[in-house]
Design an enzyme around this catalytic site. Structure first.
Site, PDB file in Angstrom:
ATOM      1  N   HIS A  47       0.836  -1.201   0.000  1.00  0.00           N
ATOM      2  CA  HIS A  47       0.000   0.000   0.000  1.00  0.00           C
ATOM      3  C   HIS A  47       0.874   1.256   0.000  1.00  0.00           C
ATOM      4  O   HIS A  47       1.558   1.524   0.983  1.00  0.00           O
ATOM      5  CB  HIS A  47      -0.879  -0.060   1.253  1.00  0.00           C
ATOM      6  CG  HIS A  47      -1.850   1.040   1.412  1.00  0.00           C
ATOM      7  ND1 HIS A  47      -1.784   1.953   2.443  1.00  0.00           N
ATOM      8  CD2 HIS A  47      -2.930   1.390   0.672  1.00  0.00           C
ATOM      9  CE1 HIS A  47      -2.791   2.794   2.345  1.00  0.00           C
ATOM     10  NE2 HIS A  47      -3.501   2.483   1.287  1.00  0.00           N
ATOM     11  N   HIS A  89      -0.908  10.273  -3.171  1.00  0.00           N
ATOM     12  CA  HIS A  89      -2.184   9.787  -2.657  1.00  0.00           C
ATOM     13  C   HIS A  89      -3.314  10.797  -2.800  1.00  0.00           C
ATOM     14  O   HIS A  89      -4.471  10.436  -2.969  1.00  0.00           O
ATOM     15  CB  HIS A  89      -2.056   9.367  -1.192  1.00  0.00           C
ATOM     16  CG  HIS A  89      -3.330   8.837  -0.626  1.00  0.00           C
ATOM     17  ND1 HIS A  89      -4.174   9.598   0.148  1.00  0.00           N
ATOM     18  CD2 HIS A  89      -3.932   7.630  -0.764  1.00  0.00           C
ATOM     19  CE1 HIS A  89      -5.225   8.865   0.478  1.00  0.00           C
ATOM     20  NE2 HIS A  89      -5.107   7.675  -0.060  1.00  0.00           N
TER      21      HIS A  89
HETATM   22 CA    CA Z   1      -4.904   3.894  -2.927  1.00  0.00          CA
END
Ligand code: CA
Length: 345
Positions: A47, A89
């Site tokens: 992630h 992000h």
């Molecule tokens: Ca993502």
């Protein structure tokens, strides 16, 4: 081995013991990175790279995730002013870079700095750091220290090149897992992010379900558009947050299965909490599977476990053995690869 270690060992009377210990550590590290999971084991998706250890989405975090044995590495993508897909992000850049210091006059009326207001050349001047909150305090204080070392924003192309380069040099086949961020907002700003990302992916050889890639997005309309209007044949994951009851209903999942290959829900859409020491689980995994959809929940973090869960191992066991998920997003790929290899024994 560094010169420092060589010097230290040659001057130390117990250098053989130390050398043996170092070799053991090296072998252990290599074994961990190459541990082959069974085909049925869930995939480990790094992630934002190995973001538990290094600032998210930097090339350094990608390399570490790769070395830690992740099966896929995630890229969140937004656009620069000159339409370059960059790996970040958020559409905002003030909580992960020093933009406020370098370009104080470039904030919008809301006080935020947006990637799309900066050219790639300008974005490349920024220093990336661990994520902070609005007051400038680290979101995860135990992670990489603020202000140490040097990190830069990476483009999507740079990341794909790095992963493919490592696939070549290590003879492994690690996949990519790009997410298109806020496509409707990008369009309002006059940019079609999805078309640009799809064309970059195609240029790197990712265009069919057989290619080692999952494309993900939260926007339900855009996921549909990717499959129908833009005719992408990539594996598609519909990301879900709590409150999207219309998508997670049985009718919603059945409808979704006509265009997508899987869903990416948050952990709390599966684990509601604990009652008298017993986990309270929803039936989302079973219903996704009943509709032929894979399920890859987010986010497995050893430093932010759901209430009632004592360890990352326990969380992995709960989701893999009791829930049979197909993949997991984690900030700590090494710990999850490890936890899975212990389960498969
Ligand atoms: Ca993502």
């Amino acid at each position: 081995m560094s010169q420092f270690l060589r010097d230290m060992m040659s001057s130390c009377p117990a250098h053989r013991t130390m050398k043996n210990l170092l070799i053991r550590i090296l072998l252990f590290t290599l074994l961990c990175a190459n541990s082959n999971l069974n085909a049925a084991d869930p995939i480990v998706i790094a992630h934002r790279g190995a973001s538990g250890y290094l600032p998210e989405h930097t090339l350094e975090a990608v390399s570490l995730a790769y070395g830690m044995g992740a099966h896929y590495i995630e890229q969140d993508v937004v656009l620069s002013k000159d339409d370059c897909p960059v790996v970040l992000h958020d559409i905002h850049i003030d909580t992960v870079t020093d933009v406020a210091k370098q370009f104080p006059a470039r904030k919008r009326a809301d006080g935020r700095y947006y990637a799309i207001d900066f050219t790639l050349a300008e974005l490349k001047l920024l220093h990336v750091h661990e994520r902070t909150d609005a007051d400038g305090k680290p979101v995860f204080p135990k992670r990489f220290p603020q202000g140490k070392s040097q990190f830069r924003i990476a483009t999507l192309e740079e990341e794909l090149e790095l992963i493919q380069g490592l696939n070549h040099s290590t003879r492994r086949d690690v996949g990519i897992y790009p997410e298109i961020k806020q496509p409707a907002w990008h369009r309002e700003q006059g940019h079609d992010i999805t078309k640009i990302v799809l064309s970059t992916l195609k240029a790197f050889g990712y265009s069919t379900k057989q290619d080692k890639a999952f494309l993900q997005c939260f926007d339900v309309t855009e996921v549909k558009r990717i499959r129908t209007e833009l005719k992408s044949e990539l594996l598609l994951i519909q990301l879900l947050s709590k409150g999207q009851a219309e998508v997670t209903s049985s009718e919603g999942l059945s409808e979704l299965s006509k265009i997508a290959d899987g869903i990416g829900p948050s952990l709390d859409q599966i684990l509601l909490g604990y009652k008298a020491g017993k986990p309270q689980l929803t039936d989302l995994v079973a219903r996704a599977h009943a509709n032929g959809l894979q399920i890859h929940p987010y986010t497995f973090r050893s430093d932010a476990l759901p209430a009632g869960v004592k360890s990352l191992d326990e969380l992995v066991r709960l989701f893999v053995e009791e829930n049979k998920i197909d993949g997991l997003f984690t900030d700590f790929p090494d710990l999850c690869v490890d936890a899975l290899s212990r389960l498969s024994k």
